[in-house]
Write a protein that holds these residues in place. Structure first.
Motif, PDB file in Angstrom:
ATOM      1  N   LYS A  40       0.831  -1.195   0.000  1.00 45.56           N
ATOM      2  CA  LYS A  40       0.000   0.000   0.000  1.00 45.56           C
ATOM      3  C   LYS A  40       0.864   1.243   0.000  1.00 45.56           C
ATOM      4  O   LYS A  40       1.757   1.397   0.829  1.00 45.56           O
ATOM      5  CB  LYS A  40      -0.925   0.004   1.220  1.00 45.56           C
ATOM      6  N   SER A  41       0.554   2.158  -0.912  1.00 45.30           N
ATOM      7  CA  SER A  41       1.412   3.340  -1.030  1.00 45.30           C
ATOM      8  C   SER A  41       1.311   4.212   0.217  1.00 45.30           C
ATOM      9  O   SER A  41       2.257   4.893   0.580  1.00 45.30           O
ATOM     10  CB  SER A  41       1.064   4.128  -2.286  1.00 45.30           C
ATOM     11  N   ILE A  42       0.176   4.175   0.901  1.00 42.11           N
ATOM     12  CA  ILE A  42       0.068   5.028   2.076  1.00 42.11           C
ATOM     13  C   ILE A  42       1.007   4.540   3.173  1.00 42.11           C
ATOM     14  O   ILE A  42       1.534   5.311   3.969  1.00 42.11           O
ATOM     15  CB  ILE A  42      -1.397   5.116   2.559  1.00 42.11           C
ATOM     16  N   ASP A  43       1.266   3.223   3.177  1.00 40.42           N
ATOM     17  CA  ASP A  43       2.227   2.705   4.149  1.00 40.42           C
ATOM     18  C   ASP A  43       3.640   3.151   3.821  1.00 40.42           C
ATOM     19  O   ASP A  43       4.438   3.425   4.704  1.00 40.42           O
ATOM     20  CB  ASP A  43       2.167   1.176   4.171  1.00 40.42           C
TER      21      ASP A  43
ATOM     22  N   LEU B  75      10.891   8.632  -5.306  1.00 42.09           N
ATOM     23  CA  LEU B  75      11.829   7.533  -5.078  1.00 42.09           C
ATOM     24  C   LEU B  75      11.392   6.274  -5.792  1.00 42.09           C
ATOM     25  O   LEU B  75      12.206   5.469  -6.228  1.00 42.09           O
ATOM     26  CB  LEU B  75      11.976   7.277  -3.575  1.00 42.09           C
ATOM     27  N   GLU B  76      10.073   6.097  -5.900  1.00 42.51           N
ATOM     28  CA  GLU B  76       9.602   4.886  -6.557  1.00 42.51           C
ATOM     29  C   GLU B  76       9.786   4.948  -8.054  1.00 42.51           C
ATOM     30  O   GLU B  76      10.067   3.955  -8.707  1.00 42.51           O
ATOM     31  CB  GLU B  76       8.117   4.679  -6.272  1.00 42.51           C
ATOM     32  N   SER B  77       9.594   6.168  -8.597  1.00 39.85           N
ATOM     33  CA  SER B  77       9.571   6.242 -10.051  1.00 39.85           C
ATOM     34  C   SER B  77      10.937   6.514 -10.631  1.00 39.85           C
ATOM     35  O   SER B  77      11.067   6.781 -11.804  1.00 39.85           O
ATOM     36  CB  SER B  77       8.594   7.330 -10.493  1.00 39.85           C
ATOM     37  N   ILE B  78      11.939   6.436  -9.778  1.00 37.84           N
ATOM     38  CA  ILE B  78      13.284   6.693 -10.311  1.00 37.84           C
ATOM     39  C   ILE B  78      13.715   5.580 -11.243  1.00 37.84           C
ATOM     40  O   ILE B  78      13.693   4.411 -10.888  1.00 37.84           O
ATOM     41  CB  ILE B  78      14.278   6.811  -9.138  1.00 37.84           C
ATOM     42  N   ASP B  79      14.114   5.980 -12.413  1.00 36.11           N
ATOM     43  CA  ASP B  79      14.711   5.017 -13.327  1.00 36.11           C
ATOM     44  C   ASP B  79      16.109   4.709 -12.806  1.00 36.11           C
ATOM     45  O   ASP B  79      16.923   5.608 -12.642  1.00 36.11           O
ATOM     46  CB  ASP B  79      14.758   5.652 -14.714  1.00 36.11           C
ATOM     47  N   PRO B  80      16.389   3.431 -12.560  1.00 33.36           N
ATOM     48  CA  PRO B  80      17.674   3.099 -11.937  1.00 33.36           C
ATOM     49  C   PRO B  80      18.880   3.554 -12.734  1.00 33.36           C
ATOM     50  O   PRO B  80      19.968   3.673 -12.193  1.00 33.36           O
ATOM     51  CB  PRO B  80      17.655   1.568 -11.830  1.00 33.36           C
TER      52      PRO B  80
END
Lengths: 161, 94
Positions: A40-43, B75-80
């Motif tokens: 979950k992204s909220i976590d 941080l999640e969408s960072i292209d490595p």
């Protein structure tokens, strides 16, 4: 009174101290679990936010401030860990019951009202006398604004194309 | 036993002088941008300062929330392979 002329110090560390602690926290997060889990992204947001506050408390001096101590204690309780406090030469301030605290305060009621609202916002504020509360608050808001600056810089740096 | 300890402590160490209170209030005033700009009156009341402090803290908390949100997304969408990832890696490992 021995402390009559002592000027109260509310200096905070430089910005890079906060930045270092925060990056360290983030890197610990990444090694604990890859960013794709928890699902979950909220976590995920909550974890990062918690890392921000905990790293801020550590950068600000860890257990040497009442607010940072309270913050770390609260965070550790979330994780079901116990926080170790080093033995301090000066006696630890015991939590003051609100009845006693009220009798110790001889300030105008309108000031006390505002102080009460402040107590809910500052970690550990509930047990502080008004004078101590103001000292801790001054330090707390300086650290908070430092932390926000660090996060803003990080976001700006990452947003550049 | 603990109550006598408390009363002894309260009477010696937590009484701070009026000078120190004034100093703290002025420190608080200086830390809060809105009040700092109101140079006209030097008689900003203590309760106004505390009020503004509460608002300031709430704003900072909100900013921290928003920034945590954005940070998580970034941080999640960072292209490595991107330069940003390299910067992060070097900052974290270095």
């Amino acid at each position: 009174m021995a402390s009559a002329d002592k000027l109260i110090n509310t200096d905070v560390p430089e910005k890079d101290v906060f930045a270092l602690h925060f990056l360290q926290s983030l890197s610990n997060l990444k090694t604990q679990n890859p960013l794709n889990s928890p699902a979950k992204s909220i976590d995920r947001v909550r974890k990062i936010k918690k890392a921000a506050y905990v790293s801020m408390a550590r950068a600000a001096g860890g257990t040497s401030r009442l607010w940072s101590r309270a913050l770390l204690r609260r965070a550790a309780k979330d994780d079901n860990k116990s926080v170790r406090f080093s033995r301090r030469k000066r006696k630890v301030t015991w939590k003051i019951s609100s009845k006693r605290r009220k009798s110790n305060n001889q300030r105008a009621p309108v000031v006390e009202e505002a102080a009460e609202r402040l107590r809910n916002l500052v970690p550990g504020g509930g047990g502080m006398e008004t004078s101590k509360l103001m000292e801790e608050t001054a330090h707390y808001i300086k650290c908070l604004s430092m932390q926000v600056k660090v996060m803003q810089c990080l976001v700006d740096g990452l947003s550049q194309k | 036993m603990s109550s006598s300890r408390r009363s002894r402590q309260a009477s010696t160490s937590s009484r701070i002088s009026d000078d120190q209170i004034t100093d703290l209030i002025s420190k608080l005033r200086q830390s809060i941008p809105e009040i700092r700009q109101n140079r006209r009156s030097n008689t900003v009341s203590a309760s106004k300062v505390l009020q503004e402090t509460c608002n300031y803290i709430r704003n900072l908390n909100k900013e921290a929330d928003d920034l945590s949100d954005r940070l998580t997304q970034l941080l999640e969408s960072i292209d490595p392979n991107s330069p940003q990832a390299a910067v992060i890696r070097s900052l974290i490992n270095g």
